[in-house]
Design a protein around this motif. Structure first.
Motif, PDB file in Angstrom:
ATOM      1  N   GLY A 232     -14.461  13.895  33.900  1.00  0.00           N
ATOM      2  CA  GLY A 232     -15.481  13.643  32.990  1.00  0.00           C
ATOM      3  C   GLY A 232     -15.026  13.935  31.404  1.00  0.00           C
ATOM      4  N   ARG A 233     -15.027  14.862  31.527  1.00  0.00           N
ATOM      5  CA  ARG A 233     -14.910  16.203  30.115  1.00  0.00           C
ATOM      6  C   ARG A 233     -13.350  15.700  29.981  1.00  0.00           C
ATOM      7  N   PRO A 234     -12.172  15.779  30.779  1.00  0.00           N
ATOM      8  CA  PRO A 234     -10.695  15.527  30.793  1.00  0.00           C
ATOM      9  C   PRO A 234     -10.468  14.387  29.615  1.00  0.00           C
ATOM     10  N   ILE A 235     -11.735  12.942  30.060  1.00  0.00           N
ATOM     11  CA  ILE A 235     -11.128  11.564  29.349  1.00  0.00           C
ATOM     12  C   ILE A 235     -11.941  11.647  28.312  1.00  0.00           C
ATOM     13  N   SER A 236     -12.609  12.698  28.317  1.00  0.00           N
ATOM     14  CA  SER A 236     -13.983  12.692  26.293  1.00  0.00           C
ATOM     15  C   SER A 236     -12.923  13.561  26.091  1.00  0.00           C
ATOM     16  N   ASP A 237     -11.916  14.434  25.866  1.00  0.00           N
ATOM     17  CA  ASP A 237     -10.608  15.301  25.039  1.00  0.00           C
ATOM     18  C   ASP A 237      -9.884  14.679  25.456  1.00  0.00           C
ATOM     19  N   PHE A 238      -9.402  13.382  25.479  1.00  0.00           N
ATOM     20  CA  PHE A 238      -8.467  12.799  25.442  1.00  0.00           C
ATOM     21  C   PHE A 238      -9.104  11.653  24.198  1.00  0.00           C
ATOM     22  N   LEU A 239     -10.056  11.027  25.085  1.00  0.00           N
ATOM     23  CA  LEU A 239     -10.794  10.287  23.229  1.00  0.00           C
ATOM     24  C   LEU A 239     -10.891  10.948  22.137  1.00  0.00           C
ATOM     25  N   TYR A 240     -11.206  11.678  22.233  1.00  0.00           N
ATOM     26  CA  TYR A 240     -11.477  12.451  21.431  1.00  0.00           C
ATOM     27  C   TYR A 240     -10.375  13.239  20.347  1.00  0.00           C
ATOM     28  N   LYS A 241      -9.627  13.432  21.150  1.00  0.00           N
ATOM     29  CA  LYS A 241      -8.178  13.711  20.178  1.00  0.00           C
ATOM     30  C   LYS A 241      -7.981  12.699  19.774  1.00  0.00           C
ATOM     31  N   LYS A 242      -7.798  11.480  20.403  1.00  0.00           N
ATOM     32  CA  LYS A 242      -7.642  10.373  19.449  1.00  0.00           C
ATOM     33  C   LYS A 242      -8.264   9.601  18.170  1.00  0.00           C
ATOM     34  N   GLY A 244     -11.839  11.216  17.700  1.00  0.00           N
ATOM     35  CA  GLY A 244     -12.311  12.282  16.248  1.00  0.00           C
ATOM     36  C   GLY A 244     -13.737  11.869  16.424  1.00  0.00           C
ATOM     37  N   ASP A 245     -14.262  12.192  16.259  1.00  0.00           N
ATOM     38  CA  ASP A 245     -16.305  12.279  15.567  1.00  0.00           C
ATOM     39  C   ASP A 245     -16.090  11.404  14.986  1.00  0.00           C
ATOM     40  N   ASP A 246     -17.118  10.785  15.834  1.00  0.00           N
ATOM     41  CA  ASP A 246     -17.501   9.321  15.343  1.00  0.00           C
ATOM     42  C   ASP A 246     -16.439   8.069  15.683  1.00  0.00           C
ATOM     43  N   GLY A 247     -15.584   8.360  16.104  1.00  0.00           N
ATOM     44  CA  GLY A 247     -15.045   7.263  16.096  1.00  0.00           C
ATOM     45  C   GLY A 247     -14.948   6.303  17.023  1.00  0.00           C
ATOM     46  N   ILE A 248     -15.809   6.203  17.527  1.00  0.00           N
ATOM     47  CA  ILE A 248     -16.478   4.925  19.075  1.00  0.00           C
ATOM     48  C   ILE A 248     -17.940   4.321  18.159  1.00  0.00           C
ATOM     49  N   TYR A 249     -17.549   2.935  18.493  1.00  0.00           N
ATOM     50  CA  TYR A 249     -18.347   1.784  18.231  1.00  0.00           C
ATOM     51  C   TYR A 249     -19.409   1.839  18.790  1.00  0.00           C
ATOM     52  N   LEU A 250     -19.611   2.133  20.053  1.00  0.00           N
ATOM     53  CA  LEU A 250     -20.729   2.549  20.902  1.00  0.00           C
ATOM     54  C   LEU A 250     -20.511   2.347  22.409  1.00  0.00           C
ATOM     55  N   ILE A 251     -20.826   2.912  23.510  1.00  0.00           N
ATOM     56  CA  ILE A 251     -20.579   3.501  24.351  1.00  0.00           C
ATOM     57  C   ILE A 251     -21.921   3.446  25.307  1.00  0.00           C
ATOM     58  N   ILE A 252     -21.358   2.346  26.709  1.00  0.00           N
ATOM     59  CA  ILE A 252     -22.131   2.019  27.481  1.00  0.00           C
ATOM     60  C   ILE A 252     -21.900   2.560  28.353  1.00  0.00           C
ATOM     61  N   ASP A 253     -22.929   2.458  29.586  1.00  0.00           N
ATOM     62  CA  ASP A 253     -23.010   3.500  30.716  1.00  0.00           C
ATOM     63  C   ASP A 253     -23.555   2.735  32.321  1.00  0.00           C
ATOM     64  N   THR A 499     -25.340  11.466  33.260  1.00  0.00           N
ATOM     65  CA  THR A 499     -23.892  10.788  32.826  1.00  0.00           C
ATOM     66  C   THR A 499     -22.933  11.608  32.908  1.00  0.00           C
ATOM     67  N   ASP A 500     -21.589  11.080  32.977  1.00  0.00           N
ATOM     68  CA  ASP A 500     -20.950  11.262  32.158  1.00  0.00           C
ATOM     69  C   ASP A 500     -20.768  11.521  30.839  1.00  0.00           C
ATOM     70  N   THR A 501     -21.711  10.815  29.996  1.00  0.00           N
ATOM     71  CA  THR A 501     -22.081   9.942  28.644  1.00  0.00           C
ATOM     72  C   THR A 501     -22.291  11.709  27.425  1.00  0.00           C
ATOM     73  N   LYS A 502     -22.579  12.805  28.821  1.00  0.00           N
ATOM     74  CA  LYS A 502     -23.539  14.094  28.198  1.00  0.00           C
ATOM     75  C   LYS A 502     -22.294  14.671  28.140  1.00  0.00           C
ATOM     76  N   PHE A 503     -20.434  14.192  27.861  1.00  0.00           N
ATOM     77  CA  PHE A 503     -19.408  15.095  27.083  1.00  0.00           C
ATOM     78  C   PHE A 503     -19.072  14.378  25.643  1.00  0.00           C
ATOM     79  N   PHE A 504     -19.622  12.798  25.312  1.00  0.00           N
ATOM     80  CA  PHE A 504     -19.439  12.135  24.436  1.00  0.00           C
ATOM     81  C   PHE A 504     -20.209  11.968  23.699  1.00  0.00           C
ATOM     82  N   TRP A 505     -20.575  12.763  23.456  1.00  0.00           N
ATOM     83  CA  TRP A 505     -21.583  12.841  22.470  1.00  0.00           C
ATOM     84  C   TRP A 505     -20.490  13.110  20.913  1.00  0.00           C
ATOM     85  N   PRO A 506     -19.944  13.465  20.923  1.00  0.00           N
ATOM     86  CA  PRO A 506     -19.172  13.647  19.550  1.00  0.00           C
ATOM     87  C   PRO A 506     -18.461  12.490  19.176  1.00  0.00           C
ATOM     88  N   LEU A 507     -18.199  11.859  20.353  1.00  0.00           N
ATOM     89  CA  LEU A 507     -17.566  10.988  19.677  1.00  0.00           C
ATOM     90  C   LEU A 507     -18.322   9.282  19.787  1.00  0.00           C
TER      91      LEU A 507
END
Length: 556
Positions: A232-242, A244-253, A499-507
């Motif tokens: 979960g955390r490595p996935i979030s790190d991968f997407l954050y690097k790509k 960045g902050d507030d770079g995702i429109y919507l996350i659903i889990d 859920t794994d969403t806890k790693f995605f707050w910055p996105l």
């Protein structure tokens, strides 16, 4: 004129007396004002959006026709049954990926996905995060700077099946048995049904000829059931690097409640926040010796005293407007049948909104069946002490799992425990080490506290955002109420677990946890014997996810 003046004075005196009496009554009984704000069908409270249909009617019809086909139902039921047969269990004591062979089962999950979804794999970019975290990216025609991607999460892992319980299952837990109505097996609900459904949605969209403007991302963790640090955390790190902050429109889990009936009304419960998390460890140490010459209280007895004090001092419950459950209660007050919604609850909502502490506590008391949505829960999960019957133990320990209420914090929970346990240490003449002791004492006779896996309550996702309106309109368009004589009401809710969403707050701030099926009967079957999902519910999920992608694309 004098008579008129006298009459006017009398009228004013009467008005003043009436005003004072009203004010006094309000002070004595603060739950009598503003109750009309929460009368049924009240405008402006829990407003519902209209069903939202995609503009691309050709694609929408293709997907609806496909997902309504009995042949398609048979096909995706078989896919879920087969992936259930892969026992992708995650264990608390797993070693690093690449070293512990128990991780290797996730290679089978990846190969199964590739074999079942060749069209998807030819279209998307597949990336790996820490080997077993899978990220599937379907690039849109617009760059992320113009149209932020939509991210759909699921997890590949399941909780282990205890060997001693296998015989208790109606059907073997890894057979994926389908009896014509129900798909049985570990992961059916949590979370392989969800994973297959979002894969299906992409497969359908690609086969329909749809070309997205907004990038679509699927991400599958491998260890959500054990806190997500390995995937979960490595996935979030991968997407954050790509992105960045507030770079995702919507996350659903995944969500824990889905579509439910409360107060005789069907609700689609979208969790817009999660409770916090903390494991508290307590060690009690002392000198040992022969059991023929015991102290008045050994470490097991003292630990028992501590546990008794903890269970005798539960965290208080209160309902505040900061809790998404308050939004749910507002929805129920105006949309549920009036006879089914308790007046005792209705009459306190306005005062709760104003911050009246007494009303907040009383409302939590009225809703005791929902207590752990309004208070911090604590559960003693492990206890150890002693290795031989005729020896005085030198160490006794326990682990306590807590899920933190949205209004609290890790620091306040830790202080609560320190305040409870320090007097016990003082009583027995023992050194007390709190969570943040400056140094570790060398004293043998001591009580020590420590925290593990601390997580603050999640930020509350906005419901005035465009993304929430898109989600709500999609729910209205694709899902049905449990009672066909009423509307399906979309409401905010609270996820009591994590859920794994806890790693995605910055996105993104727009994180929504929702399972688009009726979970009334199988809600409590996840993580235990006879986990299942109703096939009639499962086969409708891909329509929801595909429509969500289409609707989000329309506003790109």
């Amino acid at each position: 004129m004098a008579d008129e003046r006298a009459g006017l004075k009398s009228l004013l005196r009467g008005a003043i007396v009436l005003g004072l009496a009203t004010a006094l009554f309000t002070l004595v009984n603060p739950f009598t004002s503003d109750t009309d704000k929460y009368t049924p069908n009240q405008a402006g409270i829990c407003q519902q959006v209209a069903p939202l249909s995609p503009t691309n009617k050709q694609v929408e019809h293709f997907i609806r026709d496909k997902t309504e086909s009995p042949a398609y139902h048979k096909e995706i039921i078989n896919k879920l049954s087969k992936i259930i047969q892969i026992p992708s269990e995650s264990y608390d004591d797993l070693g690093p990926i690449g070293e512990d062979p128990r991780w290797d089962v996730f290679y089978q999950v990846e190969e199964y996905i590739k074999a079942q979804y060749p069209t998807v794999l030819k279209t998307v970019q597949l990336d790996h995060a820490n080997t077993h975290g899978l990220i599937l990216t379907w690039e849109g025609s617009l760059p992320a700077s113009e149209a932020k991607p939509i991210l759909m999460l699921a997890h590949q892992d399941v909780v282990p099946v205890l060997p001693d319980t296998v015989s208790d299952w109606a059907h073997p837990p890894y057979e994926g048995y389908f009896d014509g109505e129900i798909i049985w097996g570990r992961g059916a609900t949590d979370d392989k049904g969800y994973m297959i459904s979002i894969l299906e949605s992409l497969d359908l969209l690609i086969k329909s000829g749809f070309k997205p403007k907004r990038t679509v991302i699927l991400a599958f963790g491998c260890d959500e059931e054990i806190s997500g640090e390995n995937c979960g955390r490595p996935i979030s790190d991968f997407l954050y690097k790509k992105y960045g902050d507030d770079g995702i429109y919507l996350i659903i889990d995944e969500g824990s409640v889905g579509i439910q009936t409360e107060f005789d009304q069907s609700f689609a419960m979208v969790s817009v926040a999660e409770k916090g998390y903390l494991d508290v460890g307590i060690n009690v140490t002392s000198t040992g010796g022969h059991a023929s010459n015991p102290p008045d209280h050994n470490v097991i007895g003292i630990l028992s005293e501590i546990i008794h004090e903890i269970e005798a001092s539960p965290f208080p419950g209160k309902v505040t407007h900061n809790n998404p459950m308050f939004g749910f209660l507002e929805c129920a007050a105006v949309h549920a049948p009036p006879s089914s919604f308790p007046n005792a609850v209705r009459n306190q909502l306005s005062q709760v909104a104003k911050g009246n502490t007494k009303a907040q506590q009383q409302l939590a008391h009225e809703l005791d069946h929902l207590r752990y949505y309004f208070r911090t829960s604590q559960s003693v999960g492990k206890i150890n002490g002693g290795i031989k019957i005729n020896a005085i133990p030198e160490l006794a320990s326990t682990m306590i799992n807590l899920r933190l209420a949205v209004e609290t914090s890790i620091a306040s929970v830790q202080k609560h425990y320190e305040d409870l346990i320090k007097p016990i240490a003082d009583k027995h003449g023992m050194v007390f080490e709190g969570f943040h002791s400056a140094y570790e004492s060398t004293e043998v006779h001591k009580i020590s506290l420590f925290g593990v896996d601390a997580l603050e309550p999640a930020p509350v996702s906005p419901i005035d955002a465009e993304s929430f309106r898109i989600l709500s309109g999609t729910i209205k368009n694709t899902l049905q109420p449990l009672d066909n004589n009423q509307d399906l009401i979309v409401t905010t809710y609270l996820m009591p677990a994590n859920t794994d969403t806890k790693f995605f707050w910055p996105l993104t701030k727009n994180i929504y946890r929702f399972t688009p099926i009726n979970l009334v009967l199988n809600l409590n079957r996840a993580h235990t014997v006879d986990e299942f999902i109703r096939a009639s519910e499962f086969v409708r999920e891909p329509l929801f996810f595909a429509t969500l992608v289409l609707n989000a694309d329309d506003v790109a």
